[in-house]
Design a protein around this motif. Structure first.
Motif, PDB file in Angstrom:
ATOM      1  N   LEU A 176       0.823  -1.212   0.000  1.00 49.41           N
ATOM      2  CA  LEU A 176       0.000   0.000   0.000  1.00 49.41           C
ATOM      3  C   LEU A 176       0.855   1.260   0.000  1.00 49.41           C
ATOM      4  O   LEU A 176       0.415   2.309  -0.478  1.00 49.41           O
ATOM      5  N   GLY A 177       2.062   1.167   0.533  1.00 49.21           N
ATOM      6  CA  GLY A 177       2.960   2.321   0.475  1.00 49.21           C
ATOM      7  C   GLY A 177       3.273   2.704  -0.960  1.00 49.21           C
ATOM      8  O   GLY A 177       3.309   3.894  -1.301  1.00 49.21           O
ATOM      9  N   ASP A 178       3.479   1.703  -1.815  1.00 51.81           N
ATOM     10  CA  ASP A 178       3.720   1.962  -3.233  1.00 51.81           C
ATOM     11  C   ASP A 178       2.490   2.585  -3.888  1.00 51.81           C
ATOM     12  O   ASP A 178       2.606   3.470  -4.737  1.00 51.81           O
ATOM     13  N   VAL A 179       1.316   2.122  -3.485  1.00 45.37           N
ATOM     14  CA  VAL A 179       0.065   2.669  -4.018  1.00 45.37           C
ATOM     15  C   VAL A 179      -0.042   4.149  -3.673  1.00 45.37           C
ATOM     16  O   VAL A 179      -0.361   4.988  -4.530  1.00 45.37           O
ATOM     17  N   LYS A 180       0.250   4.504  -2.434  1.00 49.92           N
ATOM     18  CA  LYS A 180       0.146   5.908  -2.017  1.00 49.92           C
ATOM     19  C   LYS A 180       1.244   6.756  -2.654  1.00 49.92           C
ATOM     20  O   LYS A 180       1.040   7.942  -2.937  1.00 49.92           O
ATOM     21  N   LEU A 181       2.397   6.148  -2.892  1.00 49.00           N
ATOM     22  CA  LEU A 181       3.476   6.887  -3.559  1.00 49.00           C
ATOM     23  C   LEU A 181       3.031   7.352  -4.943  1.00 49.00           C
ATOM     24  O   LEU A 181       3.475   8.408  -5.423  1.00 49.00           O
ATOM     25  N   ALA A 182       2.148   6.593  -5.591  1.00 49.46           N
ATOM     26  CA  ALA A 182       1.658   6.977  -6.917  1.00 49.46           C
ATOM     27  C   ALA A 182       0.938   8.322  -6.880  1.00 49.46           C
ATOM     28  O   ALA A 182       0.917   9.043  -7.889  1.00 49.46           O
ATOM     29  N   LEU A 183       0.339   8.684  -5.756  1.00 51.43           N
ATOM     30  CA  LEU A 183      -0.280  10.007  -5.631  1.00 51.43           C
ATOM     31  C   LEU A 183       0.759  11.104  -5.850  1.00 51.43           C
ATOM     32  O   LEU A 183       0.539  12.055  -6.612  1.00 51.43           O
ATOM     33  N   LEU A 184       1.898  10.968  -5.181  1.00 44.22           N
ATOM     34  CA  LEU A 184       2.973  11.948  -5.307  1.00 44.22           C
ATOM     35  C   LEU A 184       3.517  11.978  -6.733  1.00 44.22           C
ATOM     36  O   LEU A 184       3.742  13.050  -7.303  1.00 44.22           O
ATOM     37  N   LEU A 185       3.705  10.808  -7.329  1.00 42.49           N
ATOM     38  CA  LEU A 185       4.246  10.755  -8.684  1.00 42.49           C
ATOM     39  C   LEU A 185       3.287  11.389  -9.685  1.00 42.49           C
ATOM     40  O   LEU A 185       3.718  12.096 -10.603  1.00 42.49           O
ATOM     41  N   GLY A 186       1.993  11.142  -9.511  1.00 42.16           N
ATOM     42  CA  GLY A 186       1.016  11.744 -10.412  1.00 42.16           C
ATOM     43  C   GLY A 186       0.996  13.257 -10.307  1.00 42.16           C
ATOM     44  O   GLY A 186       0.920  13.962 -11.319  1.00 42.16           O
ATOM     45  N   ALA A 187       1.075  13.770  -9.082  1.00 39.08           N
ATOM     46  CA  ALA A 187       1.086  15.221  -8.885  1.00 39.08           C
ATOM     47  C   ALA A 187       2.348  15.850  -9.474  1.00 39.08           C
ATOM     48  O   ALA A 187       2.321  16.981  -9.967  1.00 39.08           O
TER      49      ALA A 187
END
Length: 199
Positions: A135-146
């Motif tokens: 799930l940490g990788d999933v949440k990291l995608a938020l930062l990458l998308g922004a």
């Protein structure tokens, strides 16, 4: 307990070269997380310098420097501890999203959709194969998308390919035992993101 400075234990004489390589890899494996974390942190300065050359002293550089520094810190933590702390990931996501929206208000929808879309995409993969994606990788995608907007898909693909090559190398060097070896995926996502950001 062996320290990072201890020399590798010599392989027994009279065994094939392939087994000697595998023995050396197994001996070095306990040292790899510490070395990987140090490398991830050390890369922050040259990468930020490259961003300065790429973007000049601008708002875009400020965002890029923040993203690169954050990803290097997160990679170091993930390599050492196999976790991506919410206390870093989520505030960083909000900072980047707000900064990007302020700098490029006409692309505000792109930043938001890229964040949500990449996060949902990785969440589906997490549901399908939770052992392979945390799930940490999933949440990291938020930062990458922004940070990347529509370029985030290329970053995720590049990071996934890099992780696949690493997994293949583990299989070659360690054999079937590598199938039970967990490794941090966050640094590979960070790698893809930094390449997309700078290139």
């Amino acid at each position: 307990m062996a320290s990072f400075s201890d020399p590798p234990a010599p392989a027994p004489p009279g065994i094939p070269v392939g087994m000697r390589v595998r023995h050396a890899v197994e001996d070095l494996r306990p040292r790899l997380p510490q070395a990987g974390s140090l490398i991830a942190l050390a890369l922050a300065v040259p990468l930020i310098a490259i961003a300065l050359v790429r973007f000049g002293p601008s708002g875009r550089f400020a965002v890029a420097a923040f993203v690169i520094g954050t990803l290097c810190v997160l990679s170091a933590i993930d390599i050492a501890e196999h976790r991506l702390p919410n206390a870093i990931v989520l505030p960083s996501f909000f900072v980047v999203l707000v900064a990007q929206t302020a700098l490029y208000p006409d692309q505000a929808l792109e930043w938001a959709l890229a964040s949500v879309g990449s996060c949902l995409g990785l969440y589906v993969l997490h549901v399908v194969y939770p052992r392979g994606l945390g799930l940490g990788d999933v949440k990291l995608a938020l930062l990458l998308g922004a940070a990347l907007g529509s370029d985030v898909m290329g970053a995720l693909l590049l990071g996934s390919l890099a992780a696949a090559f690493y997994a293949a190398a583990l299989l070659v060097l360690s054999g079937g035992a590598a199938r039970q070896t967990a490794f941090a995926f966050g640094p590979f996502l960070a790698f893809g993101a930094v390449v997309a950001l700078l290139v």
